[in-house]
Design a protein around this motif. Structure first.
Motif, short mmCIF file in Angstrom:
data_model
loop_
_atom_site.label_atom_id
_atom_site.label_comp_id
_atom_site.label_asym_id
_atom_site.label_seq_id
_atom_site.Cartn_x
_atom_site.Cartn_y
_atom_site.Cartn_z
N LEU A 3 0.84 -1.20 0.00
CA LEU A 3 0.00 0.00 0.00
C LEU A 3 0.88 1.24 0.00
CD1 LEU A 3 -2.64 -1.04 2.65
CD2 LEU A 3 -2.90 -1.01 0.19
N ASN A 4 0.51 2.21 -0.78
CA ASN A 4 1.25 3.45 -0.89
C ASN A 4 0.45 4.56 -0.17
OD1 ASN A 4 2.88 5.55 -1.54
ND2 ASN A 4 2.49 5.49 -3.75
N PHE A 5 0.98 5.00 0.97
CA PHE A 5 0.30 6.04 1.75
C PHE A 5 0.88 7.42 1.51
CE2 PHE A 5 -0.57 2.27 4.36
CZ PHE A 5 -1.95 2.34 4.40
N SER A 6 1.76 7.56 0.63
CA SER A 6 2.37 8.85 0.37
C SER A 6 1.41 9.75 -0.39
CB SER A 6 3.67 8.69 -0.42
OG SER A 6 3.38 8.15 -1.69
N SER A 8 0.97 13.91 -2.07
CA SER A 8 1.73 15.02 -2.62
C SER A 8 1.63 16.27 -1.73
CB SER A 8 1.21 15.35 -4.03
OG SER A 8 -0.14 15.73 -3.96
N ARG A 9 0.80 16.20 -0.69
CA ARG A 9 0.65 17.37 0.20
C ARG A 9 1.76 17.38 1.24
NH1 ARG A 9 -5.30 17.40 2.50
NH2 ARG A 9 -4.38 15.62 3.53
N LYS A 10 2.16 18.57 1.62
CA LYS A 10 3.16 18.71 2.67
C LYS A 10 2.46 18.64 4.03
CE LYS A 10 6.48 21.48 0.17
NZ LYS A 10 7.28 22.69 0.19
N PRO A 11 3.12 18.15 5.08
CA PRO A 11 2.50 18.09 6.40
C PRO A 11 2.29 19.49 6.97
CG PRO A 11 4.77 17.34 6.49
CD PRO A 11 4.45 17.58 5.05
N LEU A 12 1.27 19.61 7.81
CA LEU A 12 0.93 20.89 8.44
C LEU A 12 1.98 21.20 9.50
CD1 LEU A 12 -1.17 23.17 8.70
CD2 LEU A 12 -2.32 21.77 10.40
N THR A 13 2.68 22.29 9.36
CA THR A 13 3.77 22.62 10.28
C THR A 13 3.38 23.73 11.26
OG1 THR A 13 4.70 24.16 8.69
CG2 THR A 13 5.57 21.90 8.68
N THR A 14 2.31 24.42 11.02
CA THR A 14 1.85 25.48 11.93
C THR A 14 0.41 25.21 12.31
OG1 THR A 14 1.11 26.88 10.12
CG2 THR A 14 3.37 27.19 10.87
N PHE A 15 0.02 25.71 13.45
CA PHE A 15 -1.37 25.60 13.86
C PHE A 15 -1.78 26.92 14.51
CE2 PHE A 15 -0.67 25.07 18.38
CZ PHE A 15 0.63 24.59 18.43
N ALA A 16 -3.06 27.15 14.53
CA ALA A 16 -3.58 28.42 15.05
C ALA A 16 -3.58 28.37 16.58
CB ALA A 16 -4.99 28.65 14.53
N LEU A 17 -3.13 29.44 17.20
CA LEU A 17 -3.09 29.52 18.65
C LEU A 17 -4.39 30.09 19.22
CD1 LEU A 17 0.53 30.82 19.28
CD2 LEU A 17 -0.36 28.53 19.64
N ALA A 18 -5.32 30.47 18.39
CA ALA A 18 -6.57 31.08 18.87
C ALA A 18 -7.36 30.10 19.73
CB ALA A 18 -7.41 31.56 17.69
N GLY A 19 -7.42 28.86 19.33
CA GLY A 19 -8.15 27.86 20.11
C GLY A 19 -7.52 27.63 21.47
N LEU A 20 -6.19 27.60 21.52
CA LEU A 20 -5.48 27.42 22.78
C LEU A 20 -5.69 28.63 23.70
CD1 LEU A 20 -3.55 25.64 24.40
CD2 LEU A 20 -1.67 26.84 23.29
N ALA A 21 -5.68 29.81 23.14
CA ALA A 21 -5.90 31.02 23.93
C ALA A 21 -7.32 31.03 24.50
CB ALA A 21 -5.66 32.27 23.07
N ASP A 22 -8.30 30.57 23.74
CA ASP A 22 -9.67 30.49 24.24
C ASP A 22 -9.77 29.53 25.42
OD1 ASP A 22 -10.51 32.27 22.35
OD2 ASP A 22 -11.32 30.75 20.99
N ILE A 23 -9.10 28.41 25.33
CA ILE A 23 -9.13 27.42 26.42
C ILE A 23 -8.47 27.98 27.67
CG2 ILE A 23 -8.24 25.16 27.14
CD1 ILE A 23 -8.66 24.26 24.24
#
Length: 137
Positions: A3-6, A8-23
């Motif tokens: 099985l080929n799981f590769s 062509s998309r690059k992995p997500l390297t950043t995430f939004a801090l807005a959700g963490l700030a809300d928590i």
């Protein structure tokens, strides 16, 4: 067949801090609302010091005896002879009386308040300061 799981998309390297700030904000509000606050009383008395104290209930009637022998019920000055009738009027469904007496108040004054509380079937607690806490000036 392998099985080929590769992708062509690059992995997500950043995430939004807005959700963490809300928590974090919600946690801060939760802890502020659920922490116990020390009520500040308007009438200053020098409370006696003891090693340990009993916690008071959230619903109580406050009686203050000042150094010069004046009585206050719920921060309103009351004549000694009117103490029982005033306690009866402000009591409502509260069954605990917290006495905040100055160190120089007499045993006679304490006994008078205690007898009024007993006549109304109230439990009486004496407010004190812990011995390891310095007095507020």
């Amino acid at each position: 067949m392998p099985l080929n799981f590769s992708t062509s998309r690059k992995p997500l390297t950043t995430f939004a801090l807005a959700g963490l700030a809300d928590i974090v904000l919600l946690l801060l509000i939760f802890f502020l609302l659920t922490s116990s606050f020390i009520p500040q009383f308007g009438i200053r008395v020098n409370l006696p010091r003891v090693e340990a104290g009993a916690p008071t209930q959230a619903r109580y009637v406050t009686v203050v005896i000042t150094e010069d022998g004046r009585f206050y019920v719920e921060q309103q000055q009351v004549a000694r002879e009117d103490l029982l009738s005033t306690l009866r009027a402000v009591r409502g469904d509260r069954n605990t009386l917290v006495l905040r007496a100055d160190r120089k108040a007499t045993v006679d004054q304490f006994a008078y308040v205690a007898s009024a509380a007993k006549a109304l079937g109230m439990t009486i607690l004496m407010a004190t300061e812990r011995a390891d806490v310095s007095p507020r000036r």
